[in-house]
Scaffold this motif. Structure first.
Motif, PDB file in Angstrom:
ATOM      1  N   MET A   1       0.849  -1.206  -0.147  1.00 53.89           N
ATOM      2  CA  MET A   1       0.010   0.001   0.066  1.00 53.89           C
ATOM      3  C   MET A   1       0.962   1.460   0.033  1.00 53.89           C
ATOM      4  N   ASP A   2       0.527   2.184  -0.746  1.00 53.22           N
ATOM      5  CA  ASP A   2       1.179   3.451  -0.972  1.00 53.22           C
ATOM      6  C   ASP A   2       0.954   4.321   0.495  1.00 53.22           C
ATOM      7  N   LYS A   3       1.958   4.995   0.828  1.00 52.99           N
ATOM      8  CA  LYS A   3       1.837   5.636   2.107  1.00 52.99           C
ATOM      9  C   LYS A   3       1.727   7.136   1.884  1.00 52.99           C
ATOM     10  N   ASP A   4       0.428   7.631   2.052  1.00 48.88           N
ATOM     11  CA  ASP A   4       0.032   8.990   1.723  1.00 48.88           C
ATOM     12  C   ASP A   4       0.148   9.876   2.794  1.00 48.88           C
ATOM     13  N   TYR A   5       0.411   9.379   4.188  1.00 48.99           N
ATOM     14  CA  TYR A   5       0.373  10.232   5.282  1.00 48.99           C
ATOM     15  C   TYR A   5       1.481  10.179   5.946  1.00 48.99           C
ATOM     16  N   THR A   6       2.060  11.152   6.825  1.00 50.94           N
ATOM     17  CA  THR A   6       3.449  11.145   7.324  1.00 50.94           C
ATOM     18  C   THR A   6       3.260  11.568   8.747  1.00 50.94           C
ATOM     19  N   LEU A   7       3.630  10.706   9.687  1.00 53.15           N
ATOM     20  CA  LEU A   7       3.574  11.045  11.014  1.00 53.15           C
ATOM     21  C   LEU A   7       5.190  11.378  11.714  1.00 53.15           C
ATOM     22  N   LEU A   8       5.152  12.487  12.349  1.00 50.21           N
ATOM     23  CA  LEU A   8       6.197  12.945  13.215  1.00 50.21           C
ATOM     24  C   LEU A   8       6.079  12.373  14.622  1.00 50.21           C
ATOM     25  N   ILE A   9       7.279  11.663  14.897  1.00 54.23           N
ATOM     26  CA  ILE A   9       7.348  11.231  16.469  1.00 54.23           C
ATOM     27  C   ILE A   9       8.429  11.744  17.022  1.00 54.23           C
ATOM     28  N   ILE A  10       8.128  12.631  18.169  1.00 55.12           N
ATOM     29  CA  ILE A  10       9.277  13.524  18.934  1.00 55.12           C
ATOM     30  C   ILE A  10       9.029  12.789  20.309  1.00 55.12           C
ATOM     31  N   ASP A  11      10.432  12.147  20.636  1.00 50.88           N
ATOM     32  CA  ASP A  11      10.546  11.641  21.892  1.00 50.88           C
ATOM     33  C   ASP A  11      12.117  11.510  22.051  1.00 50.88           C
ATOM     34  N   ASP A  12      12.525  11.636  23.168  1.00 53.89           N
ATOM     35  CA  ASP A  12      13.975  11.203  23.507  1.00 53.89           C
ATOM     36  C   ASP A  12      14.151  10.059  23.915  1.00 53.89           C
ATOM     37  N   ASP A  13      13.193   9.009  24.045  1.00 53.11           N
ATOM     38  CA  ASP A  13      13.582   7.581  24.381  1.00 53.11           C
ATOM     39  C   ASP A  13      13.574   6.965  22.988  1.00 53.11           C
ATOM     40  N   PRO A  14      14.659   6.426  22.604  1.00 54.93           N
ATOM     41  CA  PRO A  14      14.944   5.257  21.566  1.00 54.93           C
ATOM     42  C   PRO A  14      13.741   4.344  21.523  1.00 54.93           C
ATOM     43  N   ALA A  15      13.525   3.573  22.570  1.00 50.70           N
ATOM     44  CA  ALA A  15      12.661   2.606  22.588  1.00 50.70           C
ATOM     45  C   ALA A  15      11.295   2.996  22.031  1.00 50.70           C
ATOM     46  N   MET A  16      10.694   4.044  22.440  1.00 54.98           N
ATOM     47  CA  MET A  16       9.427   4.601  21.806  1.00 54.98           C
ATOM     48  C   MET A  16       9.456   4.730  20.233  1.00 54.98           C
ATOM     49  N   HIS A  17      10.411   5.282  19.689  1.00 48.35           N
ATOM     50  CA  HIS A  17      10.512   5.143  18.320  1.00 48.35           C
ATOM     51  C   HIS A  17      10.575   3.763  17.635  1.00 48.35           C
ATOM     52  N   ILE A  18      11.118   2.835  18.470  1.00 46.80           N
ATOM     53  CA  ILE A  18      11.001   1.561  17.890  1.00 46.80           C
ATOM     54  C   ILE A  18       9.656   0.883  17.877  1.00 46.80           C
ATOM     55  N   MET A  19       9.242   1.197  18.943  1.00 41.68           N
ATOM     56  CA  MET A  19       7.733   0.699  19.362  1.00 41.68           C
ATOM     57  C   MET A  19       6.709   1.137  18.335  1.00 41.68           C
ATOM     58  N   LEU A  20       6.680   2.486  17.986  1.00 40.10           N
ATOM     59  CA  LEU A  20       5.679   3.181  17.431  1.00 40.10           C
ATOM     60  C   LEU A  20       5.914   2.814  15.712  1.00 40.10           C
ATOM     61  N   LYS A  21       7.228   2.738  15.437  1.00 42.33           N
ATOM     62  CA  LYS A  21       7.585   2.195  13.865  1.00 42.33           C
ATOM     63  C   LYS A  21       7.024   0.982  13.766  1.00 42.33           C
ATOM     64  N   THR A  22       7.169   0.097  14.858  1.00 36.78           N
ATOM     65  CA  THR A  22       6.585  -1.489  14.600  1.00 36.78           C
ATOM     66  C   THR A  22       4.979  -1.161  14.553  1.00 36.78           C
ATOM     67  N   MET A  23       4.559  -0.379  15.248  1.00 35.85           N
ATOM     68  CA  MET A  23       2.943  -0.297  15.305  1.00 35.85           C
ATOM     69  C   MET A  23       2.315   0.450  14.082  1.00 35.85           C
ATOM     70  N   LEU A  24       2.786   1.602  13.637  1.00 35.48           N
ATOM     71  CA  LEU A  24       2.499   2.362  12.624  1.00 35.48           C
ATOM     72  C   LEU A  24       3.028   2.476  11.299  1.00 35.48           C
ATOM     73  N   GLY A  25       4.432   1.829  11.099  1.00 37.59           N
ATOM     74  CA  GLY A  25       5.205   1.831   9.998  1.00 37.59           C
ATOM     75  C   GLY A  25       4.464   1.306   8.777  1.00 37.59           C
ATOM     76  N   THR A  26       3.733   0.237   9.110  1.00 40.93           N
ATOM     77  CA  THR A  26       2.828  -0.521   7.891  1.00 40.93           C
ATOM     78  C   THR A  26       2.290   0.586   6.972  1.00 40.93           C
ATOM     79  N   ASP A  27       1.406   1.352   7.891  1.00 37.92           N
ATOM     80  CA  ASP A  27       0.606   2.224   7.281  1.00 37.92           C
ATOM     81  C   ASP A  27       0.800   3.738   7.054  1.00 37.92           C
TER      82      ASP A  27
END
Length: 311
Positions: A1-27
């Motif tokens: 699926m083409d990804k038409d929407y971009t989400l900016l994640i701002i957090d100083d915890d690297p683990a949050m970036h990994i978790m949110l990428k896993t949860m939301l990166g497909t869409d």
């Protein structure tokens, strides 16, 4: 699926970036920033549709970032979800007061990830963009969106539909609003505000209305500012008796937020209807009022459909 929407994640915890990428990166396209200032830099470089930011970060906090963003005319309409590991009522009220689209406890990422995903989708479809909207309607749009999104967190179809329709009714200073659910041949009136329909008028009568049949066939909203001398509009006798020349009719579609986002915010041609909303007024409707009302109702209708089908 083409990804038409971009989400900016701002957090100083690297683990949050990994978790949110896993949860939301497909869409969605995911862009990461470790500080609020880095997030501001990313906003200048990329087209961002949604922001998730931690509240506690070194330097500029999430609330300070939100306050700065709301003061920027070009960026203030981007939905912002504030995240925290230490939620309090004071923080939540301050974030919402500054203009946050939502405030969320990070523990939800582990306990109910599907709810988080739904809330992000809901905020994307609620973010209706209409160029050159008059200031009053722009403020109305923000208040409608914030109120409805807060109500939707309950996950209840009836209360959410009531909340949305009541807000629309009040903001438009309408004189009548009715919401009908459609399930194949089964038609039921869910609610009505303002001037009530005649007691003997029911689902069978609505199904015989030429305008209702046209909405079912064409699957498009309509505006008529002179029901008395037009072929469009339901209950012309009531409209004439009560002095209601203006009417907006809005179809709602059996389509979830996810499906609407995947279709680039466009309603596919073969989707069935699940709802029909009629708004009548003694004053005529402007084109801006019509466009804002129909877009918001049809896009937020995807949230109503998700709740409705889970009944």
């Amino acid at each position: 699926m083409d990804k038409d929407y971009t989400l900016l994640i701002i957090d100083d915890d690297p683990a949050m970036h990994i978790m949110l990428k896993t949860m939301l990166g497909t869409d969605y396209n995911i862009i990461n920033a470790n500080t609020a200032q880095e997030g501001i830099n990313k906003l200048a470089e990329e087209k961002i549709h949604f922001i998730l930011t931690d509240i506690h970060m070194p330097g500029m906090s999430g609330l300070e970032f939100l306050e700065a963003l709301m003061a920027d005319a070009e960026m203030q309409n981007i939905p912002v979800l504030i995240m925290t590991s230490l939620p309090t009522i004071d923080k939540e009220q301050k974030a919402l007061g500054l203009g946050a689209a939502d405030f969320i406890d990070k523990s939800l990422f582990n306990s109910d990830r599907e709810e988080l995903i739904n809330r992000i989708r809901m905020k994307l479809v609620a973010n209706v963009d209409i160029p050159d909207l008059p200031e009053k309607l722009e403020l109305d749009k923000k208040e409608i969106t914030k109120s409805v999104l807060f109500e939707v967190s309950s996950g209840d179809f009836v209360s959410t539909a009531q909340k949305l329709c009541k807000i629309i009714f009040n903001k438009l200073e309408a004189d009548h609003l009715s919401f009908w659910t459609l399930n194949e041949e089964n038609v039921q009136m869910l609610l009505a505000y303002g001037i009530q329909l005649p007691r003997k008028y029911g689902p069978k009568d609505l199904k015989e209305e030429p305008t209702f049949k046209l909405v079912q066939e064409q699957k498009r909203p309509y505006l008529v500012n002179n029901v008395f001398n037009s072929e469009k509009g339901i209950l012309p006798e009531l409209s004439e008796d009560e002095g209601l020349p203006a009417e907006i009719g809005i179809p709602l579609f059996a389509l979830t937020e996810k499906e609407l986002i995947q279709n680039k915010m466009k309603i596919p041609p073969n989707v069935a209807l699940f709802g029909y909303v009629v708004i009548k007024r003694k004053r005529v409707f402007t084109s801006h009022e019509y466009k804002l009302t129909t877009l918001m109702m049809m896009q937020l209708g995807t949230t109503l459909w998700r709740l409705y089908k889970d009944l």
